[in-house]
Motif scaffolding. Structure first.
Motif, PDB file in Angstrom:
ATOM      1  N   ILE A   1      35.946  34.393  48.732  1.00 51.10           N
ATOM      2  CA  ILE A   1      34.908  35.573  48.698  1.00 51.10           C
ATOM      3  C   ILE A   1      34.063  35.269  47.227  1.00 51.10           C
ATOM      4  O   ILE A   1      34.476  34.733  46.407  1.00 51.10           O
ATOM      5  N   ARG A   2      33.073  35.592  47.465  1.00 45.30           N
ATOM      6  CA  ARG A   2      31.868  35.651  46.617  1.00 45.30           C
ATOM      7  C   ARG A   2      31.257  36.859  46.220  1.00 45.30           C
ATOM      8  O   ARG A   2      31.207  37.755  47.356  1.00 45.30           O
ATOM      9  N   ASP A  61      32.955  41.472  42.525  1.00 45.74           N
ATOM     10  CA  ASP A  61      33.162  40.514  41.641  1.00 45.74           C
ATOM     11  C   ASP A  61      34.781  40.418  41.357  1.00 45.74           C
ATOM     12  O   ASP A  61      35.299  39.313  41.113  1.00 45.74           O
ATOM     13  N   MET A 100      37.245  37.149  41.678  1.00 43.01           N
ATOM     14  CA  MET A 100      38.254  36.591  40.536  1.00 43.01           C
ATOM     15  C   MET A 100      39.624  36.588  41.008  1.00 43.01           C
ATOM     16  O   MET A 100      40.067  35.775  40.665  1.00 43.01           O
ATOM     17  N   THR A 149      40.230  33.290  42.802  1.00 40.30           N
ATOM     18  CA  THR A 149      40.130  32.313  41.957  1.00 40.30           C
ATOM     19  C   THR A 149      41.815  32.149  41.699  1.00 40.30           C
ATOM     20  O   THR A 149      42.133  31.018  41.411  1.00 40.30           O
ATOM     21  N   THR A 188      35.849  34.438  33.633  1.00 36.63           N
ATOM     22  CA  THR A 188      35.756  35.043  32.381  1.00 36.63           C
ATOM     23  C   THR A 188      36.688  36.348  32.366  1.00 36.63           C
ATOM     24  O   THR A 188      36.802  36.810  31.149  1.00 36.63           O
ATOM     25  N   GLY A 189      37.051  36.681  33.625  1.00 36.52           N
ATOM     26  CA  GLY A 189      37.575  38.262  33.434  1.00 36.52           C
ATOM     27  C   GLY A 189      36.608  39.288  33.673  1.00 36.52           C
ATOM     28  O   GLY A 189      36.903  40.258  33.507  1.00 36.52           O
TER      29      GLY A 189
HETATM   30  N1  UDP Z   1      33.516  36.070  39.277  1.00 39.31           N
HETATM   31  C1  UDP Z   1      33.336  37.097  38.351  1.00 39.31           C
HETATM   32  N2  UDP Z   1      33.470  36.805  37.058  1.00 39.31           N
HETATM   33  C2  UDP Z   1      33.648  35.625  36.553  1.00 39.31           C
HETATM   34  C3  UDP Z   1      33.919  34.640  37.408  1.00 39.31           C
HETATM   35  C4  UDP Z   1      33.885  34.575  38.686  1.00 39.31           C
HETATM   36  O1  UDP Z   1      32.851  38.107  38.763  1.00 39.31           O
HETATM   37  O2  UDP Z   1      33.693  35.227  35.298  1.00 39.31           O
HETATM   38  C5  UDP Z   1      33.685  36.402  40.653  1.00 39.31           C
HETATM   39  C6  UDP Z   1      32.204  36.468  41.320  1.00 39.31           C
HETATM   40  O3  UDP Z   1      32.108  37.378  42.006  1.00 39.31           O
HETATM   41  C7  UDP Z   1      31.917  34.815  42.145  1.00 39.31           C
HETATM   42  C8  UDP Z   1      33.495  34.844  42.432  1.00 39.31           C
HETATM   43  O4  UDP Z   1      34.360  35.229  41.301  1.00 39.31           O
HETATM   44  O5  UDP Z   1      31.401  35.080  43.166  1.00 39.31           O
HETATM   45  C9  UDP Z   1      33.953  33.275  42.615  1.00 39.31           C
HETATM   46  O6  UDP Z   1      33.378  32.810  41.633  1.00 39.31           O
HETATM   47  P1  UDP Z   1      32.550  31.375  41.759  1.00 39.31           P
HETATM   48  O7  UDP Z   1      31.314  31.877  42.681  1.00 39.31           O
HETATM   49  O8  UDP Z   1      31.995  31.041  40.680  1.00 39.31           O
HETATM   50  O9  UDP Z   1      33.234  30.316  42.355  1.00 39.31           O
HETATM   51  P2  UDP Z   1      32.831  29.030  43.170  1.00 39.31           P
HETATM   52  O10 UDP Z   1      31.432  28.999  43.297  1.00 39.31           O
HETATM   53  O11 UDP Z   1      32.945  27.985  41.717  1.00 39.31           O
HETATM   54  O12 UDP Z   1      33.929  28.465  44.115  1.00 39.31           O
END
Ligand code: UDP
Length: 253
Positions: A63-64, A79, A83, A86, A140-141
């Motif tokens: 999920i993004r 968001d 997180m 992740t 980052t939390g």
């Molecule tokens: N996210 C957040 N704060 C952070 C890191 C991540 O809110 O410090 C959320 C954000 O919604 C992001 C999602 O976690 O879209 C997934 O992280 P990211 O898109 O960076 O993942 P990647 O593109 O590296 O797979």
């Protein structure tokens, strides 16, 4: 060249940013077992050279935040969901690293006592000193950030010598090399050039943070088995982003 005569890795402690998408392999969602095995093998090869490693894992394969927000979920909530994704990925990566014999710790920026340790800077450093691979989860939390920014933040506070950004291609190109045959790979770029040319390698806050902390960013092909160690030896294609780098372009092929 025999194994014994290989040049040593150029860095002592490194941060590897793995996006969620990198874990999908050729799939569209979730985790690809073969890809996880390849990544684990590459991390083990670097570990075997005595290099301390810290991984920051993304969540985009699950999920993004911005995508979930577009479907009606409040942005900050979306968001937090990102997180949490992740953390799921961090546990998957932990499992694959343990399967190749590495000792690991997952440290989450959002405390999750029954699942993993909380992120504590000094503890993360101590784990690495003891030879454990540290996996940083939950970005980052804070909402409104990305795991790219988390990677730059952790690289700075954990005293990493370089931020390794694994991507689908072996560096930063002048155009999308998948679609544009004229695209050329940059051998070196400055942080300023990446920002001014809007090269989309990492988000602007991550680039700025790396710049302020004088941490070079190395962009390389994460799905090429063995590339991680070869890049650390200066022996595989990559783009180096740093201050005052004389910019050169080299042919993509
Ligand atoms: N996210 C957040 N704060 C952070 C890191 C991540 O809110 O410090 C959320 C954000 O919604 C992001 C999602 O976690 O879209 C997934 O992280 P990211 O898109 O960076 O993942 P990647 O593109 O590296 O797979």
């Amino acid at each position: 060249m025999t194994e014994g005569s290989e040049p040593p890795p150029r860095f002592r402690r490194v941060l590897l940013k793995m996006s969620g998408e990198a874990l999908m392999g050729r799939g569209q969602f979730g985790h690809d077992p073969a890809t996880l095995r390849q990544l684990a093998g590459d991390v083990r090869a670097v570990h075997a050279q005595g290099v301390e490693q810290c991984l920051v894992i993304g969540g985009g394969n699950i999920i993004r935040g911005n995508v979930a927000a577009a479907s009606g979920i409040e942005r900050a909530n979306a968001d937090y969901m990102g997180m949490l994704a992740t953390v799921i990925n961090a546990l998957a990566v932990q499992s694959s690293l343990e399967q190749v014999g590495l000792q690991t710790r997952v440290l989450s920026a959002i405390p999750m006592a029954s699942v993993c340790e909380p992120y504590i800077r000094r503890r993360a450093i101590r784990h690495m000193e003891k030879g454990r691979v540290v996996i940083c989860a939950a970005g980052t939390g804070n909402p409104f950030f990305t795991t790219d920014t988390a990677a730059a933040l952790r690289a700075a506070e954990l005293g990493c010598d370089v931020l390794l950004k694994g991507t689908k291609v072996d560096g930063v190109y002048s155009a999308d090399p998948m679609t544009d045959p004229e695209a050329v790979r940059f051998e070196r770029l400055t942080y300023h050039e990446v920002l001014m040319r809007d090269l989309k390698v990492m988000d602007a806050s991550a680039i700025s943070l790396a710049r302020e902390s004088a941490i070079p960013i190395v962009v390389f092909a994460i799905h090429t088995a063995g590339a991680l160690l070869r890049v650390l030896r200066g022996d595989a294609p990559h783009t180096m982003i740093s201050e005052d780098a004389p910019r050169t372009e080299e042919a993509a092929r």
